[in-house]
Motif scaffolding. Sequence first.
Motif, mmCIF file in Angstrom:
data_model
loop_
_atom_site.group_PDB
_atom_site.id
_atom_site.type_symbol
_atom_site.label_atom_id
_atom_site.label_comp_id
_atom_site.label_asym_id
_atom_site.label_seq_id
_atom_site.Cartn_x
_atom_site.Cartn_y
_atom_site.Cartn_z
ATOM 1 N N THR A 193 8.902 -87.257 -36.713
ATOM 2 C CA THR A 193 8.944 -88.720 -36.692
ATOM 3 C C THR A 193 8.314 -89.343 -37.930
ATOM 4 O O THR A 193 7.289 -88.882 -38.429
ATOM 5 N N LYS A 246 8.448 -95.734 -30.783
ATOM 6 C CA LYS A 246 8.075 -94.983 -29.589
ATOM 7 C C LYS A 246 6.856 -95.595 -28.917
ATOM 8 O O LYS A 246 6.758 -95.633 -27.690
ATOM 9 N N THR A 247 5.906 -96.074 -29.721
ATOM 10 C CA THR A 247 4.697 -96.675 -29.160
ATOM 11 C C THR A 247 5.026 -97.957 -28.413
ATOM 12 O O THR A 247 4.470 -98.229 -27.339
ATOM 13 N N GLN A 285 9.566 -94.778 -36.741
ATOM 14 C CA GLN A 285 9.974 -94.190 -35.468
ATOM 15 C C GLN A 285 8.784 -94.092 -34.507
ATOM 16 O O GLN A 285 8.929 -94.306 -33.301
ATOM 17 N N THR A 286 7.592 -93.780 -35.065
ATOM 18 C CA THR A 286 6.383 -93.717 -34.238
ATOM 19 C C THR A 286 6.055 -95.095 -33.679
ATOM 20 O O THR A 286 5.656 -95.232 -32.517
ATOM 21 N N ASN A 296 3.002 -90.406 -29.118
ATOM 22 C CA ASN A 296 3.954 -91.273 -29.817
ATOM 23 C C ASN A 296 4.529 -90.640 -31.085
ATOM 24 O O ASN A 296 5.098 -91.328 -31.920
#
Length: 378
Positions: free
Chosen positions: A70, A78-79, A74-75, A65
């Motif tokens: 990042t 993505k997660t 942003q992480t 992730n």
Amino acid sequence: MKKIIFITGTRADFGKLKSLIDISIKSKIFKVYIFCTGMHLQKKYGQTVDEIKKNGYENIFEFINYSSETTMDQTLAKTVLGLSDFIKNTHPDLIVVHGDRLEALAGAIVGSFNNILVSHIEGGEVSGTIDDSIRHAVTKLSHIHFVSNEEAKNRVIQLGEKRESIKVIGSPDIDILKSKKLKTLKVVQKHYEIYFDKNYAIAIFHPVTTQIGDLRVQIKIFVDSLIESKENYIVILPNNDLGSSIIFEEYKRIKTHKKFKVFPSIRFEFFIVLLKNSKFIIGNSSSGIIEAPVFGVPTINLGSRQNNRTQNPKIIHLKVLNTKEILRKIKQALNLSLTAIDLFGKGNSDKNFLIEINEKKFWNINKQKEFQESNKNE
């Protein structure tokens, strides 16, 4: 058979979830999945997914992730995307998240948005950082709350949650602390090539994202103080929050120092053995607040990261870091003789958890949440 997904992103939250994962699998009533992401998949932080695999679990799903570019938001995004795809394939009945990390927030978002039950482990805690906001947000998105003590339960009630949705089970990592299956200190030291015998302390310092401007000065003072104390230290690298690179840079000074052993991560059961036999723990890790007192190990808690986390009067606090005061606190810790104390459970959280999820009414919890007004007469 009900399907449960446990979400883990760090060595710390896996330590909190492990006993719950184990007892759920052993019951043979549930099909268990582990969604493994975050620090677990970063070589820089020890590639701790390998430690999870050593437990022999089936159904481990790995999801990267992060990237070097990042940011935390942003992480998180993505997660959410990765977990959303995963649940479309597994169709879980329950998502279990822990604490105050962005992976837990992602799990709570995906679960609540997809009408899946979400259980939050150790909500209702408090600290002095962005973690508080994340933790309370996870509480508001979760349907059932497995908290560590009555103080935490009262805080979750203040957040407008129904009393019947809050279960006091203790902190699950205490289950491991009180296990009779822990390795001996000799075995652990040999595994990690630590040759301090019992003559060592543990140091862990994490970045506080809301005070990032002070971090460079703070970590320099921290390292200066450890060196000047002339004690032996087992140093564990920080989590991957904003600012961790600053700590990594400062730790280059001690990487080859004979009084220090620096590790990206240590397997939780092994870490517990090292903690149990240490002279004290210093830094801003929750291990000093929750785990160390169980063994009667003195804690020197630095800065604001664990603000208001505990009412334990035996913990040594220092809000503003300076070398002279840290050295004085180290001397104080070395002269302390403490008895073990249980503020976060009795070591049976896994059994309490299993009792709850075995109840038919647990699976019939209303996913439509309603804010509970406080009783003004209380």
